[in-house]
Write an enzyme that holds these catalytic residues in place. Structure first.
Site, PDB file in Angstrom:
ATOM      1  N   ASP A  85       0.794  -1.237   0.000  1.00  0.00           N
ATOM      2  CA  ASP A  85       0.000   0.000   0.000  1.00  0.00           C
ATOM      3  C   ASP A  85       0.825   1.285   0.000  1.00  0.00           C
ATOM      4  O   ASP A  85       0.374   2.331   0.459  1.00  0.00           O
ATOM      5  CB  ASP A  85      -0.924  -0.001   1.224  1.00  0.00           C
ATOM      6  N   GLU A 123      -0.706  -9.009  -1.009  1.00  0.00           N
ATOM      7  CA  GLU A 123      -1.221  -8.383   0.218  1.00  0.00           C
ATOM      8  C   GLU A 123      -2.445  -7.519  -0.131  1.00  0.00           C
ATOM      9  O   GLU A 123      -2.615  -6.402   0.346  1.00  0.00           O
ATOM     10  CB  GLU A 123      -0.150  -7.552   0.933  1.00  0.00           C
ATOM     11  N   HIS A 129       6.563   5.114  12.403  1.00  0.00           N
ATOM     12  CA  HIS A 129       6.851   5.964  11.243  1.00  0.00           C
ATOM     13  C   HIS A 129       5.625   6.532  10.540  1.00  0.00           C
ATOM     14  O   HIS A 129       5.751   7.225   9.528  1.00  0.00           O
ATOM     15  CB  HIS A 129       7.665   5.178  10.213  1.00  0.00           C
ATOM     16  N   ARG A 139       2.676   8.479   8.816  1.00  0.00           N
ATOM     17  CA  ARG A 139       2.460   9.895   8.500  1.00  0.00           C
ATOM     18  C   ARG A 139       1.333  10.515   9.328  1.00  0.00           C
ATOM     19  O   ARG A 139       1.413  11.672   9.728  1.00  0.00           O
ATOM     20  CB  ARG A 139       2.105  10.043   7.016  1.00  0.00           C
TER      21      ARG A 139
HETATM   22  C1  UD1 Z   1       6.919   4.845   3.369  1.00  0.00           C
HETATM   23  C2  UD1 Z   1       5.503   4.512   2.860  1.00  0.00           C
HETATM   24  C3  UD1 Z   1       4.709   3.778   3.950  1.00  0.00           C
HETATM   25  C4  UD1 Z   1       5.498   2.572   4.473  1.00  0.00           C
HETATM   26  C5  UD1 Z   1       6.875   3.030   4.944  1.00  0.00           C
HETATM   27  C6  UD1 Z   1       7.703   1.870   5.401  1.00  0.00           C
HETATM   28  C7  UD1 Z   1       4.337   6.043   1.318  1.00  0.00           C
HETATM   29  C8  UD1 Z   1       3.695   7.350   1.151  1.00  0.00           C
HETATM   30  N1  UD1 Z   1       4.814   5.765   2.549  1.00  0.00           N
HETATM   31  O1  UD1 Z   1       6.799   5.787   4.410  1.00  0.00           O
HETATM   32  O2  UD1 Z   1       3.480   3.345   3.407  1.00  0.00           O
HETATM   33  O3  UD1 Z   1       4.790   1.987   5.537  1.00  0.00           O
HETATM   34  O4  UD1 Z   1       7.550   3.668   3.838  1.00  0.00           O
HETATM   35  O5  UD1 Z   1       8.854   2.289   6.075  1.00  0.00           O
HETATM   36  O6  UD1 Z   1       4.427   5.294   0.392  1.00  0.00           O
HETATM   37  N2  UD1 Z   1      14.326   8.254   4.217  1.00  0.00           N
HETATM   38  C9  UD1 Z   1      15.699   8.150   4.066  1.00  0.00           C
HETATM   39  N3  UD1 Z   1      16.208   6.948   3.667  1.00  0.00           N
HETATM   40  C10 UD1 Z   1      15.449   5.849   3.431  1.00  0.00           C
HETATM   41  C11 UD1 Z   1      14.054   5.958   3.619  1.00  0.00           C
HETATM   42  C12 UD1 Z   1      13.515   7.182   3.990  1.00  0.00           C
HETATM   43  O7  UD1 Z   1      16.435   9.094   4.279  1.00  0.00           O
HETATM   44  O8  UD1 Z   1      15.986   4.795   3.075  1.00  0.00           O
HETATM   45  C13 UD1 Z   1      13.758   9.569   4.595  1.00  0.00           C
HETATM   46  C14 UD1 Z   1      13.831  10.578   3.437  1.00  0.00           C
HETATM   47  O9  UD1 Z   1      14.052  11.864   3.957  1.00  0.00           O
HETATM   48  C15 UD1 Z   1      12.446  10.457   2.829  1.00  0.00           C
HETATM   49  C16 UD1 Z   1      11.602  10.267   4.067  1.00  0.00           C
HETATM   50  O10 UD1 Z   1      12.372   9.417   4.913  1.00  0.00           O
HETATM   51  O11 UD1 Z   1      12.078  11.607   2.079  1.00  0.00           O
HETATM   52  C17 UD1 Z   1      10.223   9.698   3.868  1.00  0.00           C
HETATM   53  O12 UD1 Z   1      10.219   8.535   3.043  1.00  0.00           O
HETATM   54  P1  UD1 Z   1       8.822   8.083   2.371  1.00  0.00           P
HETATM   55  O13 UD1 Z   1       9.025   6.846   1.583  1.00  0.00           O
HETATM   56  O14 UD1 Z   1       8.204   9.244   1.683  1.00  0.00           O
HETATM   57  O15 UD1 Z   1       7.884   7.819   3.611  1.00  0.00           O
HETATM   58  P2  UD1 Z   1       7.979   6.780   4.785  1.00  0.00           P
HETATM   59  O16 UD1 Z   1       7.529   7.463   6.007  1.00  0.00           O
HETATM   60  O17 UD1 Z   1       9.279   6.117   4.768  1.00  0.00           O
HETATM   61  N1  UDP Z   2      12.547  -3.869   9.956  1.00  0.00           N
HETATM   62  C1  UDP Z   2      13.923  -3.990   9.756  1.00  0.00           C
HETATM   63  N2  UDP Z   2      14.767  -3.175  10.462  1.00  0.00           N
HETATM   64  C2  UDP Z   2      14.310  -2.246  11.343  1.00  0.00           C
HETATM   65  C3  UDP Z   2      12.908  -2.113  11.522  1.00  0.00           C
HETATM   66  C4  UDP Z   2      12.053  -2.936  10.801  1.00  0.00           C
HETATM   67  O1  UDP Z   2      14.379  -4.822   8.965  1.00  0.00           O
HETATM   68  O2  UDP Z   2      15.123  -1.546  11.949  1.00  0.00           O
HETATM   69  C5  UDP Z   2      11.633  -4.728   9.174  1.00  0.00           C
HETATM   70  C6  UDP Z   2      10.583  -5.484   9.955  1.00  0.00           C
HETATM   71  O3  UDP Z   2      11.050  -6.760  10.344  1.00  0.00           O
HETATM   72  C7  UDP Z   2       9.432  -5.573   8.978  1.00  0.00           C
HETATM   73  C8  UDP Z   2       9.570  -4.321   8.126  1.00  0.00           C
HETATM   74  O4  UDP Z   2      10.892  -3.863   8.331  1.00  0.00           O
HETATM   75  O5  UDP Z   2       9.541  -6.695   8.121  1.00  0.00           O
HETATM   76  C9  UDP Z   2       8.564  -3.283   8.505  1.00  0.00           C
HETATM   77  O6  UDP Z   2       8.823  -2.109   7.803  1.00  0.00           O
HETATM   78  P1  UDP Z   2       8.208  -0.715   8.202  1.00  0.00           P
HETATM   79  O7  UDP Z   2       7.837  -0.709   9.632  1.00  0.00           O
HETATM   80  O8  UDP Z   2       9.163   0.318   7.713  1.00  0.00           O
HETATM   81  O9  UDP Z   2       6.926  -0.612   7.277  1.00  0.00           O
HETATM   82  P2  UDP Z   2       5.411  -1.132   7.394  1.00  0.00           P
HETATM   83  O10 UDP Z   2       5.446  -2.592   7.656  1.00  0.00           O
HETATM   84  O11 UDP Z   2       4.737  -0.359   8.468  1.00  0.00           O
HETATM   85  O12 UDP Z   2       4.828  -0.790   6.059  1.00  0.00           O
END
Ligand code: UD1
Ligand code: UDP
Length: 371
Positions: free
Chosen positions: A97, A119, A212, A214
């Site tokens: 999603d 999923e 994490h 939003r």
């Molecule tokens: C995203 C997904 C969310 C998912 C989550 C898992 C969207 C809108 N959000 O949220 O559904 O549950 O990932 O973790 O699709 N950043 C880094 N390095 C990284 C990753 C993120 O620096 O490897 C920082 C960057 O500043 C980036 C910000 O995090 O702009 C947000 O990343 P983004 O993918 O937009 O949103 P998440 O909160 O990570």
């Molecule tokens: N995870 C990881 N390292 C971390 C935190 C989470 O490998 O430090 C893994 C965790 O086991 C799970 C996935 O990341 O499989 C969850 O990702 P996240 O919480 O970013 O996203 P969400 O599941 O909420 O979309």
């Protein structure tokens, strides 16, 4: 020979796609696998790609610091059509999603290509929570041609929305990934992990935290941090370990409120095997993560879900997870109960996983032979 294109971009998508990619790659005479990463996440994605040894054929490298939903959407759309023209896949796989998921499905639809959604069918029935995931998965569902639903409940959600064809209840690949990860743990010596986490006092009860979402940015996140601070003050027999997500909207309040507490360890996001090792060692988990809600029951770890709603109701119904919201008092109360009430703790520590049995990828690949 079927051409399969995987499109994904974030940590959880990579974890849940990895076992499926590996399974398809076992049959090179039947499937040609192409991997396209948007790199909506950069470091968090690369951690997973490295661990599962997955090498993308296309990498859009779109991540920007503190990116907006508009940035992610337009940057992927801008790049993906060329890839679709080059690969011309028979089926595009998207997962979950995220915004990558939604745009992957949308672009497949624009090109009149078949889209498979894994999923599929998770619903909170609240358009703004999780945001924007609820709408991303609804739209991805309606854009897709094949729906791999993890549970009967997810199937029911799809049927209720008028999606009647090509729904397959197969479990969630998250359990396949977890089993691959746990297998890998056996290859390393326990000592290596203990050394890696030498800053943790394992004689205490370990509370593992992640967050994490939003919709929780701002006040809810501050509440979560303040509740952790109070828990750390109140219970001297705990260690809180918090691998902090790289999103700046998460890191700012977490670092500001929690950085000076001696029994709170704020650490960088962990490589997947280290994370599951720690999950296995911890006493309980406080999280808003979707994937962690699905993994924890396999390890018998109670989860307190710091969200107002969850689409993962199977864990709540099975009694292995509890929805505690983002209000300080409730988080403290529910965590304290699990720390002090053995009966309640035992009741939630059941080792049964309603989300999958580790054979989901095999089922999907078998089904694909006949699609
Ligand atoms: C995203 C997904 C969310 C998912 C989550 C898992 C969207 C809108 N959000 O949220 O559904 O549950 O990932 O973790 O699709 N950043 C880094 N390095 C990284 C990753 C993120 O620096 O490897 C920082 C960057 O500043 C980036 C910000 O995090 O702009 C947000 O990343 P983004 O993918 O937009 O949103 P998440 O909160 O990570
Ligand atoms: N995870 C990881 N390292 C971390 C935190 C989470 O490998 O430090 C893994 C965790 O086991 C799970 C996935 O990341 O499989 C969850 O990702 P996240 O919480 O970013 O996203 P969400 O599941 O909420 O979309």
């Amino acid at each position: 020979m079927k051409k399969i294109l995987f499109v994904f971009g974030t940590r959880p998508e990579a974890i849940k796609m990895a076992p499926l990619i590996k399974e398809f790659q076992k049959y090179p005479d039947k499937f040609e696998v192409t991997i396209c990463v948007t790199a909506q996440h950069r470091q968090l994605l690369d951690q997973v790609l490295n661990f599962f040894d997955i090498k993308p054929n296309y990498d859009f490298n779109i991540m920007k610091k503190n990116q907006t939903l508009f940035d992610i959407t337009t940057n992927i759309l801008d790049k993906i059509h060329k890839t679709l023209d080059e690969v011309i896949p028979d089926i595009i796989f998207v997962q979950g999603d995220t915004t990558t998921t939604f745009i992957g499905a949308l672009s497949g639809y624009y090109k009149k290509l078949k889209v498979a959604h894994i999923e599929a069918g998770l619903r909170s029935k609240n358009k703004y929570s999780p945001f924007p995931e609820e709408i991303n998965r609804i739209l991805a569902g309606h854009l897709s041609d094949y729906h791999f639903a993890p549970t009967k409940n997810a199937e029911k959600n799809l049927l209720n929305e008028g999606i009647k064809k090509n729904i397959f209840v197969v479990g969630n690949t998250v359990v396949d990934a977890l089993l691959l990860g746990l297998n890998n743990l056996k290859e390393k010596k326990e000592r290596e992990y203990i050394d890696y986490f030498k800053f943790i006092d394992f004689s205490k009860k370990i509370i593992l935290v992640t967050g994490h979402r939003r919709e929780s940015f701002g006040a809810p996140f501050e509440n979560i941090c303040c509740s952790l601070q109070e828990l750390a003050n109140k219970h001297k027999n705990i260690e809180i370990v918090y691998p902090v997500h790289l999103n700046p909207n998460v890191r700012e309040p977490v670092m500001r409120i929690l950085k000076d507490k001696s029994n709170v360890h704020l650490i960088e996001p962990l490589d997947y095997p280290y994370f599951i090792w720690l999950m296995n060692k911890c006493y309980l988990i406080l999280t808003d993560s979707g994937g962690i809600q699905e993994e924890a029951p396999s390890l018998g770890k109670p989860v307190l879900v710091m969200r107002e709603v969850t689409e993962r109701i199977e864990g709540i119904n099975a009694g292995t997870a509890k929805l505690v919201g983002t209000e300080k008092e409730k988080i403290i109360k529910e965590t304290s109960i699990l720390l002090t009430n053995n009966e309640e703790y035992k009741r939630m520590s059941k080792c049964t996983n309603p989300y999958g049995d580790g054979k989901t990828s095999k089922r999907i690949v078998k089904l694909l032979e006949h699609i």
